[in-house]
Design a protein around this motif. Structure first.
Motif, PDB file in Angstrom:
ATOM      1  N   ASN A  19      53.895  27.949  41.924  1.00  0.00           N
ATOM      2  CA  ASN A  19      54.630  29.189  42.128  1.00  0.00           C
ATOM      3  C   ASN A  19      55.152  29.314  43.560  1.00  0.00           C
ATOM      4  OD1 ASN A  19      55.831  31.551  41.281  1.00  0.00           O
ATOM      5  ND2 ASN A  19      54.023  32.790  41.665  1.00  0.00           N
ATOM      6  N   LEU A  20      55.739  28.220  44.035  1.00  0.00           N
ATOM      7  CA  LEU A  20      56.366  28.137  45.355  1.00  0.00           C
ATOM      8  C   LEU A  20      55.364  28.180  46.510  1.00  0.00           C
ATOM      9  CD1 LEU A  20      59.606  30.224  44.768  1.00  0.00           C
ATOM     10  CD2 LEU A  20      59.353  27.737  44.777  1.00  0.00           C
ATOM     11  N   LYS A  21      54.124  27.857  46.239  1.00  0.00           N
ATOM     12  CA  LYS A  21      53.160  27.691  47.329  1.00  0.00           C
ATOM     13  C   LYS A  21      53.571  26.473  48.162  1.00  0.00           C
ATOM     14  CE  LYS A  21      48.286  26.898  48.327  1.00  0.00           C
ATOM     15  NZ  LYS A  21      46.947  26.680  47.742  1.00  0.00           N
ATOM     16  N   PHE A  22      54.123  25.475  47.482  1.00  0.00           N
ATOM     17  CA  PHE A  22      54.626  24.277  48.143  1.00  0.00           C
ATOM     18  C   PHE A  22      56.146  24.264  48.046  1.00  0.00           C
ATOM     19  CE2 PHE A  22      50.367  23.295  46.569  1.00  0.00           C
ATOM     20  CZ  PHE A  22      49.735  23.044  47.777  1.00  0.00           C
ATOM     21  N   MET A  23      56.800  23.603  48.985  1.00  0.00           N
ATOM     22  CA  MET A  23      58.260  23.582  49.023  1.00  0.00           C
ATOM     23  C   MET A  23      58.830  22.773  47.860  1.00  0.00           C
ATOM     24  SD  MET A  23      59.385  23.024  52.953  1.00  0.00           S
ATOM     25  CE  MET A  23      57.854  22.778  53.832  1.00  0.00           C
ATOM     26  N   PRO A  24      59.715  23.374  47.085  1.00  0.00           N
ATOM     27  CA  PRO A  24      60.366  22.593  46.029  1.00  0.00           C
ATOM     28  C   PRO A  24      61.373  21.619  46.641  1.00  0.00           C
ATOM     29  CG  PRO A  24      61.197  24.838  46.035  1.00  0.00           C
ATOM     30  CD  PRO A  24      60.107  24.780  47.064  1.00  0.00           C
ATOM     31  N   MET A  25      61.746  20.635  45.861  1.00  0.00           N
ATOM     32  CA  MET A  25      62.651  19.596  46.336  1.00  0.00           C
ATOM     33  C   MET A  25      64.011  20.175  46.750  1.00  0.00           C
ATOM     34  SD  MET A  25      60.675  17.035  46.330  1.00  0.00           S
ATOM     35  CE  MET A  25      61.783  15.755  46.830  1.00  0.00           C
ATOM     36  N   SER A  26      64.445  21.239  46.121  1.00  0.00           N
ATOM     37  CA  SER A  26      65.729  21.832  46.501  1.00  0.00           C
ATOM     38  C   SER A  26      65.684  22.345  47.942  1.00  0.00           C
ATOM     39  CB  SER A  26      66.118  22.964  45.541  1.00  0.00           C
ATOM     40  OG  SER A  26      65.142  23.996  45.554  1.00  0.00           O
ATOM     41  N   VAL A  27      64.575  22.935  48.338  1.00  0.00           N
ATOM     42  CA  VAL A  27      64.430  23.411  49.716  1.00  0.00           C
ATOM     43  C   VAL A  27      64.327  22.218  50.662  1.00  0.00           C
ATOM     44  CG1 VAL A  27      62.929  24.680  51.313  1.00  0.00           C
ATOM     45  CG2 VAL A  27      63.427  25.614  49.032  1.00  0.00           C
ATOM     46  N   ALA A  41      52.614  25.496  56.549  1.00  0.00           N
ATOM     47  CA  ALA A  41      52.067  26.801  56.939  1.00  0.00           C
ATOM     48  C   ALA A  41      53.189  27.808  57.195  1.00  0.00           C
ATOM     49  CB  ALA A  41      51.182  26.652  58.173  1.00  0.00           C
ATOM     50  N   GLN A  42      54.274  27.357  57.815  1.00  0.00           N
ATOM     51  CA  GLN A  42      55.404  28.252  58.046  1.00  0.00           C
ATOM     52  C   GLN A  42      56.047  28.658  56.727  1.00  0.00           C
ATOM     53  OE1 GLN A  42      57.487  25.677  60.764  1.00  0.00           O
ATOM     54  NE2 GLN A  42      56.888  26.912  62.540  1.00  0.00           N
ATOM     55  N   TRP A  43      56.215  27.702  55.829  1.00  0.00           N
ATOM     56  CA  TRP A  43      56.759  28.000  54.498  1.00  0.00           C
ATOM     57  C   TRP A  43      55.889  29.046  53.812  1.00  0.00           C
ATOM     58  CZ3 TRP A  43      60.690  27.775  51.241  1.00  0.00           C
ATOM     59  CH2 TRP A  43      60.458  27.851  49.876  1.00  0.00           C
ATOM     60  N   GLN A  44      54.592  28.845  53.853  1.00  0.00           N
ATOM     61  CA  GLN A  44      53.682  29.755  53.170  1.00  0.00           C
ATOM     62  C   GLN A  44      53.583  31.113  53.848  1.00  0.00           C
ATOM     63  OE1 GLN A  44      50.173  27.279  52.878  1.00  0.00           O
ATOM     64  NE2 GLN A  44      50.931  26.257  51.037  1.00  0.00           N
ATOM     65  N   PRO A  47      57.351  35.577  52.809  1.00  0.00           N
ATOM     66  CA  PRO A  47      57.071  36.313  51.574  1.00  0.00           C
ATOM     67  C   PRO A  47      57.606  35.536  50.359  1.00  0.00           C
ATOM     68  CG  PRO A  47      58.064  37.754  53.215  1.00  0.00           C
ATOM     69  CD  PRO A  47      58.157  36.349  53.751  1.00  0.00           C
ATOM     70  N   HIS A  48      56.969  35.719  49.233  1.00  0.00           N
ATOM     71  CA  HIS A  48      57.353  35.007  48.014  1.00  0.00           C
ATOM     72  C   HIS A  48      58.832  35.214  47.698  1.00  0.00           C
ATOM     73  CE1 HIS A  48      57.638  34.228  43.642  1.00  0.00           C
ATOM     74  NE2 HIS A  48      56.881  33.194  43.978  1.00  0.00           N
ATOM     75  N   ALA A  49      59.329  36.426  47.868  1.00  0.00           N
ATOM     76  CA  ALA A  49      60.743  36.712  47.569  1.00  0.00           C
ATOM     77  C   ALA A  49      61.672  35.867  48.439  1.00  0.00           C
ATOM     78  CB  ALA A  49      61.031  38.198  47.756  1.00  0.00           C
ATOM     79  N   ASP A  50      61.305  35.631  49.691  1.00  0.00           N
ATOM     80  CA  ASP A  50      62.130  34.793  50.570  1.00  0.00           C
ATOM     81  C   ASP A  50      62.086  33.336  50.130  1.00  0.00           C
ATOM     82  OD1 ASP A  50      62.736  37.045  52.002  1.00  0.00           O
ATOM     83  OD2 ASP A  50      61.670  36.459  53.822  1.00  0.00           O
ATOM     84  N   ARG A  51      60.912  32.874  49.703  1.00  0.00           N
ATOM     85  CA  ARG A  51      60.810  31.492  49.214  1.00  0.00           C
ATOM     86  C   ARG A  51      61.648  31.320  47.953  1.00  0.00           C
ATOM     87  NH1 ARG A  51      54.595  30.849  48.873  1.00  0.00           N
ATOM     88  NH2 ARG A  51      54.521  33.019  49.497  1.00  0.00           N
ATOM     89  N   VAL A  52      61.633  32.319  47.090  1.00  0.00           N
ATOM     90  CA  VAL A  52      62.465  32.273  45.875  1.00  0.00           C
ATOM     91  C   VAL A  52      63.938  32.192  46.269  1.00  0.00           C
ATOM     92  CG1 VAL A  52      63.257  33.634  43.887  1.00  0.00           C
ATOM     93  CG2 VAL A  52      60.810  33.435  44.359  1.00  0.00           C
ATOM     94  N   LEU A  53      64.349  33.016  47.210  1.00  0.00           N
ATOM     95  CA  LEU A  53      65.748  33.017  47.641  1.00  0.00           C
ATOM     96  C   LEU A  53      66.152  31.648  48.195  1.00  0.00           C
ATOM     97  CD1 LEU A  53      68.411  34.527  48.162  1.00  0.00           C
ATOM     98  CD2 LEU A  53      67.476  35.174  50.399  1.00  0.00           C
ATOM     99  N   LEU A  54      65.334  31.060  49.043  1.00  0.00           N
ATOM    100  CA  LEU A  54      65.662  29.744  49.609  1.00  0.00           C
ATOM    101  C   LEU A  54      65.757  28.676  48.518  1.00  0.00           C
ATOM    102  CD1 LEU A  54      63.499  29.834  52.851  1.00  0.00           C
ATOM    103  CD2 LEU A  54      66.011  29.941  52.699  1.00  0.00           C
TER     104      LEU A  54
END
Length: 162
Positions: A19-27, A41-44, A47-54
């Motif tokens: 659930n985006l705890k780790f960086m997906p390949m697209s990012v 650690a910076q990725w994590q 906020p989850h919403a920002d990770r989803v957006l990226l």
């Protein structure tokens, strides 16, 4: 080209990214194409919403198509981690762009996984982003737990030795 409706992830990543705890390949692709580096650690810390957006940004090679990934990342990192991403010079001719030769790392992962070597014609027929993914998963000499699922998802499982 605009943002995707949902995070751009392969099926094999659904389990491994937790659930985006780790960086997906697209990012990872967009970080590499813009020459940006952030730690896990910076990725994590985002906020989850920002990770989803990226993870919704396109994965086209043309940086002019969607130049806002880097701006969004910078703003998110400043706001939530009080840091900026590190810069590096993107590799001008990465191995995954070459369609006539399969990178050695990919062939090594095939050997480790029990697959036949990927033929150049099959490599050339893959979408550039899929070539990027396989190359990224193959950058270390030992086996990668996502390599076999990626090969299956990309239609290369028929290369498995009997």
């Amino acid at each position: 080209m605009g943002l995707h409706e949902s995070p751009l992830m392969f099926d094999f990543e659904a389990v491994s990214s937790e659930n985006l705890k780790f960086m997906p390949m697209s990012v990872r692709f967009n970080l590499d194409r813009f020459g940006l580096r952030i730690s896990l650690a910076q990725w994590q810390s985002l906020p989850h919403a920002d990770r989803v957006l990226l993870a919704r940004f396109p994965v086209d090679e043309d940086t002019a198509i969607e130049p806002n990934f880097d701006h969004a990342l910078f703003e998110m990192m400043r706001t939530h981690a009080n840091v900026e991403p590190d810069w590096f010079a993107p590799e001008p001719n990465p191995a995954w762009r070459e369609t006539s030769v399969v990178p050695d790392g990919v062939q090594n992962q095939c050997r480790i996984a029990g697959f036949e070597p990927v033929e150049a014609a099959r490599w050339a027929g893959l979408d550039p982003f899929k070539r990027y993914v396989l190359t990224k998963l193959s950058r270390k000499p030992d086996g990668n737990h996502d390599f076999v699922p990626a090969m299956r998802e990309f239609g290369l499982a028929d290369l498995a030795r009997p």
